[in-house]
Design a protein around this motif. Structure first.
Motif, PDB file in Angstrom:
ATOM      1  N   VAL A 118      -5.141 -13.897  26.404  1.00 27.45           N
ATOM      2  CA  VAL A 118      -5.729 -14.648  27.518  1.00 27.45           C
ATOM      3  C   VAL A 118      -4.948 -15.920  27.825  1.00 27.45           C
ATOM      4  O   VAL A 118      -5.287 -16.636  28.766  1.00 27.45           O
ATOM      5  CB  VAL A 118      -7.216 -14.982  27.258  1.00 27.45           C
ATOM      6  N   GLY A 119      -3.925 -16.182  27.039  1.00 27.61           N
ATOM      7  CA  GLY A 119      -3.112 -17.365  27.291  1.00 27.61           C
ATOM      8  C   GLY A 119      -1.796 -17.314  26.557  1.00 27.61           C
ATOM      9  O   GLY A 119      -1.637 -16.583  25.578  1.00 27.61           O
ATOM     10  N   ARG A 120      -0.834 -18.065  27.071  1.00 25.70           N
ATOM     11  CA  ARG A 120       0.485 -18.207  26.446  1.00 25.70           C
ATOM     12  C   ARG A 120       0.862 -19.671  26.530  1.00 25.70           C
ATOM     13  O   ARG A 120       0.793 -20.279  27.591  1.00 25.70           O
ATOM     14  CB  ARG A 120       1.522 -17.341  27.146  1.00 25.70           C
ATOM     15  N   LEU A 121       1.257 -20.234  25.404  1.00 26.96           N
ATOM     16  CA  LEU A 121       1.639 -21.637  25.311  1.00 26.96           C
ATOM     17  C   LEU A 121       3.154 -21.686  25.106  1.00 26.96           C
ATOM     18  O   LEU A 121       3.643 -21.499  23.995  1.00 26.96           O
ATOM     19  CB  LEU A 121       0.910 -22.309  24.143  1.00 26.96           C
ATOM     20  N   PRO A 122       3.905 -21.898  26.176  1.00 22.44           N
ATOM     21  CA  PRO A 122       5.371 -21.836  26.091  1.00 22.44           C
ATOM     22  C   PRO A 122       5.952 -22.881  25.136  1.00 22.44           C
ATOM     23  O   PRO A 122       5.628 -24.064  25.215  1.00 22.44           O
ATOM     24  CB  PRO A 122       5.833 -22.115  27.525  1.00 22.44           C
ATOM     25  N   GLY A 123       6.772 -22.399  24.199  1.00 19.89           N
ATOM     26  CA  GLY A 123       7.481 -23.282  23.282  1.00 19.89           C
ATOM     27  C   GLY A 123       6.585 -24.122  22.388  1.00 19.89           C
ATOM     28  O   GLY A 123       7.019 -25.149  21.863  1.00 19.89           O
ATOM     29  N   ALA A 124       5.353 -23.687  22.154  1.00 21.57           N
ATOM     30  CA  ALA A 124       4.382 -24.507  21.431  1.00 21.57           C
ATOM     31  C   ALA A 124       4.612 -24.563  19.926  1.00 21.57           C
ATOM     32  O   ALA A 124       4.071 -25.430  19.246  1.00 21.57           O
ATOM     33  CB  ALA A 124       2.967 -24.003  21.713  1.00 21.57           C
ATOM     34  N   PHE A 125       5.413 -23.648  19.397  1.00 22.81           N
ATOM     35  CA  PHE A 125       5.622 -23.588  17.944  1.00 22.81           C
ATOM     36  C   PHE A 125       7.093 -23.757  17.629  1.00 22.81           C
ATOM     37  O   PHE A 125       7.946 -23.087  18.221  1.00 22.81           O
ATOM     38  CB  PHE A 125       5.118 -22.246  17.396  1.00 22.81           C
ATOM     39  N   ASP A 126       7.374 -24.629  16.692  1.00 25.88           N
ATOM     40  CA  ASP A 126       8.751 -24.859  16.254  1.00 25.88           C
ATOM     41  C   ASP A 126       9.040 -23.982  15.045  1.00 25.88           C
ATOM     42  O   ASP A 126       8.750 -24.341  13.907  1.00 25.88           O
ATOM     43  CB  ASP A 126       8.956 -26.341  15.928  1.00 25.88           C
ATOM     44  N   HIS A 127       9.583 -22.802  15.305  1.00 23.49           N
ATOM     45  CA  HIS A 127       9.881 -21.811  14.268  1.00 23.49           C
ATOM     46  C   HIS A 127      11.065 -22.299  13.433  1.00 23.49           C
ATOM     47  O   HIS A 127      12.017 -22.858  13.979  1.00 23.49           O
ATOM     48  CB  HIS A 127      10.211 -20.474  14.958  1.00 23.49           C
ATOM     49  N   PRO A 128      11.035 -22.110  12.104  1.00 21.43           N
ATOM     50  CA  PRO A 128      12.095 -22.663  11.255  1.00 21.43           C
ATOM     51  C   PRO A 128      13.494 -22.092  11.503  1.00 21.43           C
ATOM     52  O   PRO A 128      14.481 -22.758  11.220  1.00 21.43           O
ATOM     53  CB  PRO A 128      11.628 -22.354   9.834  1.00 21.43           C
TER      54      PRO A 128
END
Length: 142
Positions: A118-128
């Motif tokens: 129901v949603g997408r948060l662009p670039g919200a997580f800083d993957h290692p």
């Protein structure tokens, strides 16, 4: 907690001390469960209200599966158990607020169990290793 140290699926500090990670998992309001086989813990999940007040009818859960349990149905069994627990606790829907888009195995499971994105948060997580990746919001009625 290896899943926290990996830094790929929870928005927690990778160097979070074990006692702080356990405090997060066992926070007030969390109902915590474990999945075990032959006396060995292979997974755990917590279930809680997503929000207070007008959002208290929406459940939110966090899941962790031991690497040795991959592909053995442990995550699916915990998910199904969490749905039953949430219904019995009076929740009417379930929402996952921050599912890392690169966690394709988990996303496949959630979609197969009736969740909708129901949603997408662009670039919200800083993957290692991948840098900024999207996070998804998933929802389903119970």
């Amino acid at each position: 907690m290896p899943i926290v140290r990996a830094g790929e699926s929870y928005a927690l500090d990778r160097d979070l001390p074990v006692d702080a990670a356990l405090a997060f998992w066992h926070a007030p309001g969390n109902a915590v469960f474990v999945a075990e086989m032959d006396g060995r813990v292979l997974g755990s999940y917590f279930c809680r209200a997503n929000k207070d007040g007008g959002g208290r009818h929406v459940a939110n859960c966090g899941y962790a599966t031991h690497g040795a349990a991959t592909g053995r149905g442990i995550a699916r069994a915990m998910a199904l158990h969490s749905f039953d627990h949430a219904r019995a606790a009076g929740f009417r829907t379930m929402q996952y607020n921050f599912v890392i888009a690169t966690n394709v195995r988990a996303i496949g499971l959630w979609l197969s169990l009736g969740f909708e994105q129901v949603g997408r948060l662009p670039g919200a997580f800083d993957h290692p290793t991948l840098g900024e990746v999207d996070a998804l919001v998933l929802h389903r009625r119970l």
